[in-house]
Design an enzyme around this catalytic site. Structure first.
Site, mmCIF file in Angstrom:
data_model
loop_
_atom_site.group_PDB
_atom_site.id
_atom_site.type_symbol
_atom_site.label_atom_id
_atom_site.label_comp_id
_atom_site.label_asym_id
_atom_site.label_seq_id
_atom_site.Cartn_x
_atom_site.Cartn_y
_atom_site.Cartn_z
ATOM 1 N N HIS A 417 40.746 32.635 36.158
ATOM 2 C CA HIS A 417 41.707 31.541 36.074
ATOM 3 C C HIS A 417 43.081 31.920 36.616
ATOM 4 O O HIS A 417 43.943 31.051 36.814
ATOM 5 C CB HIS A 417 41.837 31.070 34.620
ATOM 6 C CG HIS A 417 42.142 29.615 34.482
ATOM 7 N ND1 HIS A 417 42.572 28.830 35.533
ATOM 8 C CD2 HIS A 417 42.087 28.787 33.414
ATOM 9 C CE1 HIS A 417 42.764 27.592 35.123
ATOM 10 N NE2 HIS A 417 42.484 27.535 33.837
ATOM 11 N N ARG A 418 43.321 33.203 36.876
ATOM 12 C CA ARG A 418 44.571 33.603 37.503
ATOM 13 C C ARG A 418 44.607 33.179 38.969
ATOM 14 O O ARG A 418 45.685 33.021 39.556
ATOM 15 C CB ARG A 418 44.756 35.120 37.406
ATOM 16 C CG ARG A 418 44.868 35.656 35.997
ATOM 17 C CD ARG A 418 44.856 37.168 35.978
ATOM 18 N NE ARG A 418 43.625 37.710 36.529
ATOM 19 C CZ ARG A 418 43.362 39.007 36.647
ATOM 20 N NH1 ARG A 418 44.267 39.893 36.248
ATOM 21 N NH2 ARG A 418 42.220 39.419 37.147
#
Length: 444
Positions: A417-418
């Site tokens: 999700h980064r």
């Protein structure tokens, strides 16, 4: 000038010759009532001498190293009203944190700090006026030989910065931790020069693993972990705690694809064409359309790869291995099928070389031959996504006029999700399902 009043050492339990180990104020500082002036340390405890009234410090009568007893003169304070003191003290209160070059980055320092009971009882007004974060207490950390050697004011200062005093070595006499030690530690962490608890299990502060004598409950057998499981287990644990995983689920209609695959098998009996090779080609097409999935994080940079090497998770008797098929964009279904069969056989025979498990861009873990409806695969760092595939199932699907039986393939996409947000993941899996549902898209 307002009246000068004396601040003296209060009742300290009859102790004599108690050394001063820290000056908490300096001449000109505005202090509030009960704010610490100096820190004393006896054989039994560390304590702060509070200001008996609000005012401005005009003269300090003690220095570090002096030995005092009850009634000793600490300072001369110009008494003023509390309102004036608060107004004058506002800018002064920020001074303790001034030496730290980047206090806004304090979250990078280890999270909760374990302090002693004495620190928890320190008056809140010793700090800059902001509330300290919650304190996590652990029984082992409260034992005398485990409590870090620091004064109450230093404990409060460290707690406000999120510093775990157990990680510091004191530079003062007897190993006592000073405020400067805390500031230097924070500077090292900001500069990347100090290890923090976040690098040890992700800063999770987990309880120790339970030690159980299983044999007392019944018969047991010890079976050592294989070398592959030891290595892969450590990698999986690192990836799970270090990467913010999110999993996007979808289904692909592979009815036509499966019919085409079976027809190919009838025409080409020398090579077994499995659904996995179709998945490889579909993934390559999706990676070309959404290049952020064909990437790796390198500090503050995203490395976008122009090649398409796909890792395939292979189940072996000794554990999971992930050999890599290279340049999948330039190979046809039959060539990929032959390479996949050969590399899977070498994996099960323990004949894979290190180079054959390196350089992957994206991994596929297929459990379709076993079962299940969905799962959350763990990303294979430094990749940013992995596709999980479960067993296909015939379902009734509405075609606009009626329900018709269609072969549906469950897809589970875990992503970092980064790098990838939910909308991008949904588009990726939707496009992947479209390609698998209509193989003509591979020609576009």
């Amino acid at each position: 000038m307002a009246e000068l009043k004396e601040a003296r050492v209060p009742d300290i339990g009859g102790s004599k010759d108690v050394p001063v180990i820290e000056l908490l104020v300096k001449v000109g500082d505005a202090v509030k009532k009960d704010q610490g002036l100096v820190t004393l340390e006896s054989d039994k405890a560390t304590m702060e001498v509070p200001a008996p009234f609000a005012g401005i410090v005009r003269e300090l009568k003690l220095k570090v190293g002096d030995e005092v007893a009850e009634g000793a003169l600490v300072a001369m304070i110009e008494a003023i009203d509390a309102t004036t003191t608060a107004a004058v003290a506002a800018p002064v209160a920020e001074k303790p944190a001034a030496p730290i070059s980047a206090p806004a980055t304090a979250p990078a320092v280890p999270a909760p700090v374990v302090v002693s009971a004495a620190a928890s009882a320190t008056p809140a007004n010793v700090s800059s006026g902001t509330r300290s974060p919650p304190v996590a207490f652990a029984a082992d950390g409260l034992m005398p030989d485990k409590v870090p050697y620091a004064s109450p004011s230093v404990r409060v200062f460290a707690r406000e910065l999120g510093v775990d005093l157990a990680q510091l070595s004191g530079s003062e006499r007897g190993g006592r931790i000073s405020k400067e030690d805390v500031q230097n530690f924070v500077k090292k962490v900001i500069a990347g020069g100090a290890a923090t608890s976040a690098g040890n299990g992700g800063g999770l502060n987990l309880l120790p693993w339970p030690q159980v004598d299983f044999a007392k409950f019944g018969a047991i057998e010890l079976q050592p972990l294989s070398r592959i499981k030891k290595i892969s287990g450590a990698n999986l644990h690192r990836n799970w705690v270090s990467i913010p995983h999110v999993t996007q689920f979808n289904e692909a209609d592979i009815t036509e694809m499966e019919a085409f695959r079976k027809k190919l098998g009838e025409e080409q009996k020398d090579v077994k064409v499995t659904p996995l090779v179709f998945l490889i080609k579909a993934v390559v097409a999706a990676l070309k359309k959404y290049p952020q999935f064909n990437a790796s994080l390198d500090g503050d940079n995203l490395v976008l790869k122009k090649y398409f090497h796909i890792g395939i998770a292979v189940d072996t008797p000794d554990g999971l291995v992930v050999p890599v098929l290279r340049d999948c964009e330039s190979k046809g279904l039959f060539e990929l099928s032959s390479e996949l069969a050969a590399i899977s056989a070498r994996a099960r025979e323990k004949k894979l070389g290190p180079a054959e498990m390196q350089g992957g861009c994206f991994s596929i873990s297929s459990l379709g031959g076993i079962g299940g409806t969905a799962f959350t695969p763990i990303i294979n760092a430094p990749e940013v996504a992995i596709l999980g595939v479960s067993k296909s199932l015939t379902k009734p699907v509405w075609n606009g006029s009626e329900f018709a039986p269609r072969l549906m393939l469950p897809l589970s996409l875990s992503y970092d999700h980064r790098v990838i947000d939910g909308a991008a993941a949904a588009r990726f899996t939707a496009y992947l399902a479209q390609v698998l549902g209509d193989l003509r898209r591979l020609l576009v």
